[in-house]
Scaffold this motif. Structure first.
Motif, short mmCIF file in Angstrom:
data_model
loop_
_atom_site.label_atom_id
_atom_site.label_comp_id
_atom_site.label_asym_id
_atom_site.label_seq_id
_atom_site.Cartn_x
_atom_site.Cartn_y
_atom_site.Cartn_z
N ASP A 152 0.83 -1.20 0.00
CA ASP A 152 0.00 0.00 0.00
C ASP A 152 0.86 1.26 0.00
O ASP A 152 0.37 2.37 0.14
N LYS A 153 2.17 1.06 -0.18
CA LYS A 153 3.07 2.20 -0.32
C LYS A 153 4.07 1.92 -1.43
O LYS A 153 4.26 0.77 -1.83
N GLU B 63 3.15 6.03 1.00
CA GLU B 63 1.70 6.01 0.82
C GLU B 63 1.25 7.12 -0.13
O GLU B 63 0.39 6.91 -0.99
N ARG C 278 -0.02 -6.48 1.04
CA ARG C 278 -0.66 -5.26 1.55
C ARG C 278 -1.26 -4.40 0.45
O ARG C 278 -1.98 -3.44 0.73
N GLY C 279 -1.00 -4.74 -0.78
CA GLY C 279 -1.62 -4.02 -1.89
C GLY C 279 -3.13 -4.08 -1.85
O GLY C 279 -3.82 -3.17 -2.33
N PHE D 294 -5.09 -3.55 0.50
CA PHE D 294 -5.68 -2.44 1.25
C PHE D 294 -6.14 -1.33 0.31
O PHE D 294 -7.06 -0.58 0.62
N LEU D 295 -5.51 -1.22 -0.84
CA LEU D 295 -5.86 -0.17 -1.80
C LEU D 295 -7.19 -0.42 -2.49
O LEU D 295 -7.81 0.49 -3.02
N ASN E 194 -8.95 1.95 1.25
CA ASN E 194 -8.41 3.28 0.97
C ASN E 194 -9.35 4.01 0.01
O ASN E 194 -9.37 3.74 -1.19
N THR F 41 -7.81 5.70 -3.28
CA THR F 41 -7.40 4.81 -4.37
C THR F 41 -8.59 4.03 -4.93
O THR F 41 -8.63 3.75 -6.13
#
Length: 195
Positions: free
Chosen positions: A94-95, A105, A130-131, A133-134, A138, A141
């Protein structure tokens, strides 16, 4: 002449504002006002790459970039399909990058937003680890990814990753996929991009 006020904006916003203003005219000039040297250089580089003539002047730390467009000058992607058939983007976090978390981020949000402004788009964007989460939590996004999905980009999130992070019921854009499909998409791609 169209005037673009990009004062206070950071990249990539000034370049996108410039690109959008140039798309509005077939011939003529636009003047971009910017107070950031890096953004000034990026707009000049963009203008050069597009083949537009330009001149820049500075007054008290503010840059004025005058860009001229003639009818024969067109954007290089105007005659191509908007989907690049075998390009896949994979997003595993996510970053963006390995440095400061808040910067990473911000860069990732900027990357996804900038994709919405591109003329040629990837076939698919694959999210894992963790991608995810986008695509699930979020709001910024998710909004941009919905725009990409509307334009034909396939948005796929790893089901095992969503389950691991307890996000399986909150996915807000695209569809859930599996590791077989993630590998298959990459194996068939002619180009894989990982920000």
């Amino acid at each position: 002449m169209i005037k673009v006020n990009a004062i206070g904006q950071t990249c990539p916003i000034p370049v996108i504002m410039t690109k959008n203003a140039l798309k509005e005219i077939t011939e003529g000039s636009i003047e971009v006002t910017i107070d950031n040297k890096i953004s000034k250089e990026n707009i000049e580089k963009f203008s050069k790459e597009m083949g537009f003539s330009f001149s820049t002047r500075e007054e008290n730390g503010v840059f004025f970039i005058l860009i001229n467009k003639t009818p024969s000058e067109t954007f290089p992607y105007n005659n191509t399909s908007n989907i690049e058939n075998n390009t896949v983007i994979i997003i595993a976090s996510d970053k963006m990058g390995d440095g400061e978390t808040s910067l990473g981020e911000t860069l990732m949000k900027g990357f996804i937003y900038t994709l919405t402004e591109m003329e040629v788009l990837p076939q698919a964007i694959l999210f894992y680890n963790r991608g995810v989460f986008l695509t699930a939590s979020n709001e910024t996004t998710i909004k941009d990814l919905k725009l990409l999905e509307e334009r034909g980009v396939e948005i796929l999130s790893c089901g095992a990753c969503l389950n691991f992070y307890h996000l399986e019921n909150t996915i807000s854009v695209g569809s859930i996929t599996n590791m077989y499909n993630i590998i298959d998409k990459q194996m068939k791609a002619t180009k894989v991009i990982r920000p």
